[in-house]
Design a protein around this motif. Sequence first.
Motif, PDB file in Angstrom:
ATOM      1  N   TRP A   1       0.854  -1.187   0.000  1.00  0.00           N
ATOM      2  CA  TRP A   1       0.000   0.000   0.000  1.00  0.00           C
ATOM      3  C   TRP A   1       0.885   1.232   0.000  1.00  0.00           C
ATOM      4  O   TRP A   1       1.979   1.207   0.562  1.00  0.00           O
TER       5      TRP A   1
ATOM      6  N   ASN B   1      -1.740  -0.867  -5.354  1.00  0.00           N
ATOM      7  CA  ASN B   1      -2.763   0.062  -4.848  1.00  0.00           C
ATOM      8  C   ASN B   1      -2.327   1.523  -4.920  1.00  0.00           C
ATOM      9  O   ASN B   1      -2.743   2.334  -4.088  1.00  0.00           O
TER      10      ASN B   1
ATOM     11  N   VAL C   1      -3.354  -3.857  -8.791  1.00  0.00           N
ATOM     12  CA  VAL C   1      -4.550  -3.110  -8.382  1.00  0.00           C
ATOM     13  C   VAL C   1      -5.810  -3.933  -8.619  1.00  0.00           C
ATOM     14  O   VAL C   1      -5.785  -4.914  -9.371  1.00  0.00           O
TER      15      VAL C   1
ATOM     16  N   ALA D   1      -6.180   2.323   2.190  1.00  0.00           N
ATOM     17  CA  ALA D   1      -6.526   2.682   0.799  1.00  0.00           C
ATOM     18  C   ALA D   1      -6.397   4.180   0.563  1.00  0.00           C
ATOM     19  O   ALA D   1      -6.906   4.980   1.357  1.00  0.00           O
TER      20      ALA D   1
END
Length: 272
Positions: free
Chosen positions: A103, A133, A155, A268
């Motif tokens: 991430w 991501n 992704v 996220a």
Amino acid sequence: MNIFFERTHQRSFGTWPLNGQRLLDALQSAIDIGYRAIDTAQLYDNEIGVGTSLRTIGIARDELCITTKIAPANDSDERFMPSLRESLAKLKVDRVDVLLLHWPPANGDVAPSVRRLEQAARAGLTRHIGISNFNAAMMRAAKAATALPLVANQVEFHPLLNQRVLLETASETGIPLSSYCSVARGEIFRYPLFDEIGARYGKSAAQVALRWILQKGVAINTMSTQRKNIESNFDVMDFTLSSIDMNRIDALTGTNYRIVNRERVPYAPEFD
Ligand SMILES: NC(=O)c1ccc[n+]([C@@H]2O[C@H](COP(=O)([O-])OP(=O)(O)OC[C@H]3O[C@@H](n4cnc5c(N)ncnc54)[C@H](OP(=O)(O)O)[C@@H]3O)[C@@H](O)[C@H]2O)c1
């Protein structure tokens, strides 16, 4: 250079959320069927299981393309290298083939994280580096932060999600995309279009969705516990969807069905 577009690596076998006997059985099927790219992560808590299973199966190390990912909690100067060495020990390898940042960092400043990836590559602990991501702006910042090629931005990518901005950024930056949630964890099966198209090619709904991803120029990462599904997810290289069928599937991307979002995953970023 795109390691995931070498023929065997276009189709990677994901291991989340498998562990124990289910992981061994799934990996055994995957290897038997022909998968050579295997995807794990520190966050999956199954690197030991992946390492042990691959040893048990007895596949030669140099046939494999093993990807692992650095967890956000380990993305710091203090933790990055020690955690990577722990991952290598668990996986029973001297180096991985691909190391991804799982991430982007919470503060959005990706350069220090990318430099840590670079350091791992220069230390010989991974053959290739990449990201996961990352949004479009982060892809550009990541590219600017290293002279090494970034071989993937892994992704969420499936026919129910519009990823046009990331596809354009992949072309612009040269950072290829690879997919996860490729069958949208089963959601695609609610749309008869995939069966209807598949019937004309002698393929299943899942195979149509995966082929659509490949024809977008995106390497696929799939996970299944069922041998027949593992087999059919691999069997997607002998047909080509027509541009008409590609366009009909494209129309579904307007659904914007995103599975991995901020409500589910605190790391996220703001996705495009
Ligand atoms: N980088 C990241 O942040 C990230 C996030 C999520 C996932 N991943 C990686 O991507 C991999 C795949 O993603 P995912 O598992 O989340 O989503 P997925 O591949 O879309 O969905 C997996 C689910 O779909 C079913 N399935 C798979 N192939 C099928 C087929 N041919 N027919 C019918 N059902 C099928 C499987 O059930 P059965 O077992 O019954 O076949 C499983 O429950 C993960 O294992 C992980 O390695 C990465």
